[in-house]
Design an enzyme around this catalytic site. Structure first.
Site, PDB file in Angstrom:
ATOM      1  N   LYS A  21      58.342  12.375 -26.444  1.00 34.97           N
ATOM      2  CA  LYS A  21      59.182  11.749 -27.485  1.00 34.97           C
ATOM      3  C   LYS A  21      60.042  10.630 -26.872  1.00 34.97           C
ATOM      4  O   LYS A  21      59.592   9.966 -25.958  1.00 34.97           O
ATOM      5  CB  LYS A  21      60.039  12.809 -28.198  1.00 34.97           C
ATOM      6  CG  LYS A  21      59.224  14.008 -28.658  1.00 34.97           C
ATOM      7  CD  LYS A  21      59.977  14.883 -29.615  1.00 34.97           C
ATOM      8  CE  LYS A  21      59.138  16.104 -29.932  1.00 34.97           C
ATOM      9  NZ  LYS A  21      59.661  16.860 -31.042  1.00 34.97           N
TER      10      LYS A  21
ATOM     11  N   HIS B  36      52.636  12.067 -36.271  1.00 29.17           N
ATOM     12  CA  HIS B  36      53.621  13.107 -35.931  1.00 29.17           C
ATOM     13  C   HIS B  36      54.649  13.198 -37.068  1.00 29.17           C
ATOM     14  O   HIS B  36      55.025  12.180 -37.649  1.00 29.17           O
ATOM     15  CB  HIS B  36      54.304  12.770 -34.600  1.00 29.17           C
ATOM     16  CG  HIS B  36      55.117  13.911 -34.070  1.00 29.17           C
ATOM     17  ND1 HIS B  36      56.357  14.225 -34.572  1.00 29.17           N
ATOM     18  CD2 HIS B  36      54.848  14.835 -33.111  1.00 29.17           C
ATOM     19  CE1 HIS B  36      56.822  15.297 -33.932  1.00 29.17           C
ATOM     20  NE2 HIS B  36      55.926  15.682 -33.045  1.00 29.17           N
TER      21      HIS B  36
ATOM     22  N   GLU C   1      57.722  13.493 -37.079  1.00 27.90           N
ATOM     23  CA  GLU C   1      58.928  12.679 -36.890  1.00 27.90           C
ATOM     24  C   GLU C   1      58.672  11.233 -37.311  1.00 27.90           C
ATOM     25  O   GLU C   1      59.560  10.554 -37.822  1.00 27.90           O
ATOM     26  CB  GLU C   1      59.410  12.788 -35.434  1.00 27.90           C
ATOM     27  CG  GLU C   1      60.037  14.161 -35.191  1.00 27.90           C
ATOM     28  CD  GLU C   1      60.004  14.647 -33.763  1.00 27.90           C
ATOM     29  OE1 GLU C   1      59.693  13.861 -32.847  1.00 27.90           O
ATOM     30  OE2 GLU C   1      60.286  15.850 -33.562  1.00 27.90           O
TER      31      GLU C   1
ATOM     32  N   GLY D 263      61.019  22.032 -32.472  1.00 21.17           N
ATOM     33  CA  GLY D 263      62.334  21.936 -31.846  1.00 21.17           C
ATOM     34  C   GLY D 263      63.339  22.961 -32.338  1.00 21.17           C
ATOM     35  O   GLY D 263      64.533  22.843 -32.069  1.00 21.17           O
TER      36      GLY D 263
ATOM     37  N   SER E 239      57.653  24.588 -30.985  1.00 21.90           N
ATOM     38  CA  SER E 239      58.400  25.575 -30.179  1.00 21.90           C
ATOM     39  C   SER E 239      57.512  26.425 -29.280  1.00 21.90           C
ATOM     40  O   SER E 239      57.779  27.614 -29.082  1.00 21.90           O
ATOM     41  CB  SER E 239      59.275  26.458 -31.083  1.00 21.90           C
ATOM     42  OG  SER E 239      60.266  25.663 -31.706  1.00 21.90           O
TER      43      SER E 239
END
Ligand code: PEP
Length: 255
Positions: free
Chosen positions: A12, A93, A95, A170, A209
């Site tokens: 990232k 992704h 994000e 996350g 995670s």
């Protein structure tokens, strides 16, 4: 059929040249863990330097622009990422879908541009918590796959799919092994419906995670061919914990 488990680190927006030591350590250790295919996707600024530090593992980009070039300030084309040393790129992704309002159609364009430039692609899909709670997770993921997967001759062998529930990224929370298996079987069905026999060989990664202490359990879920790892890929120590779990899982011969 699928080959080695594929463990991909997504750095990232983390990393300056100080992090090259982590890449070097991961690469050195990967030499002893050849049962696992290992890759990292550092930020654009580190692709070239990471490629020079790490000979064995794959190096990828986290995104590319859909156009070959032009007036797109701040963007990077697939050819530019490849020239810097990236052999693959992540597309879609969550994000980027959220922060940059990327649609399925744009993700598909990016995937096709990357493949045309000679790269492999990791196409990310995954539902939000509200979508899961309302029973729509499978429909959402099916719709993302329909809209985001690249089309064209010979594309199937260039594709990896990453199932990443948005609510697990996350957060330290993960779906159950059964839920992962159920979703991955749906994804497999969709890939076979789309690409025929070639769809059987496309690797489907789980992401969200994944840590050294839960990797063995998550990687054992049905149709899981590896993991896309965010936070735990930022140090060689934790990333290697996951790679070692994948090597052990492979030994257990999940078919
Ligand atoms: C990711 O963003 O691709 C990811 C899986 O992140 P994390 O492992 O930190 O949940």
């Amino acid at each position: 059929m699928t080959t080695r488990p594929y463990i991909v680190g997504n750095w990232k927006m983390h990393g300056t040249r100080a992090m090259l030591a982590e890449a070097r350590a991961i690469d050195r250790a990967a030499e002893r863990l050849l049962k696992v295919e290992v890759a990292i996707a550092p930020p654009f600024t580190l692709i070239h330097a990471t490629r020079k530090e790490a000979n064995l593992i794959g190096i990828g980009a986290q995104d590319v622009h859909a156009a070959d070039g032009g007036a797109h300030t701040g963007d990077i084309s697939a050819a530019m990422a490849k020239d810097a040393g990236a052999g693959f790129t992540i597309v879609g992704h969550s994000e980027r879908r959220a922060d940059h309002k990327e649609t399925n159609a744009l993700v598909k364009e990016k995937a096709e541009a990357a493949i045309a430039a000679g790269m492999n692609v990791i196409v990310c899909v995954g539902e939000t918590e509200a979508e899961r709670d309302s029973g729509k997770a499978e429909a959402v993921v099916a719709n993302q796959l329909s809209g985001s997967l690249p089309e064209g001759e010979g594309v199937a062998e260039k594709i990896t799919v990453a199932y990443e529930p948005v609510w697990a990224i996350g957060t330290g929370r993960t779906p159950t092994v059964d839920d992962i298996g159920t979703m991955h079987r749906h994804i497999r069905e969709k890939l076979v419906a789309t690409f025929g026999e070639e769809g059987e060989a496309i690797r489907i990664l789980y992401g969200g995670s994944v840590k050294p202490d839960n990797a063995a359990e998550l990687l054992a879920a049905d149709e899981v061919g590896g993991a896309l790892v965010g936070g735990a890929s930022l140090t060689a120590e934790s990333f290697l914990g996951i790679i070692i779990a994948a090597a052990a899982e492979d030994q257990d011969d999940k078919s």
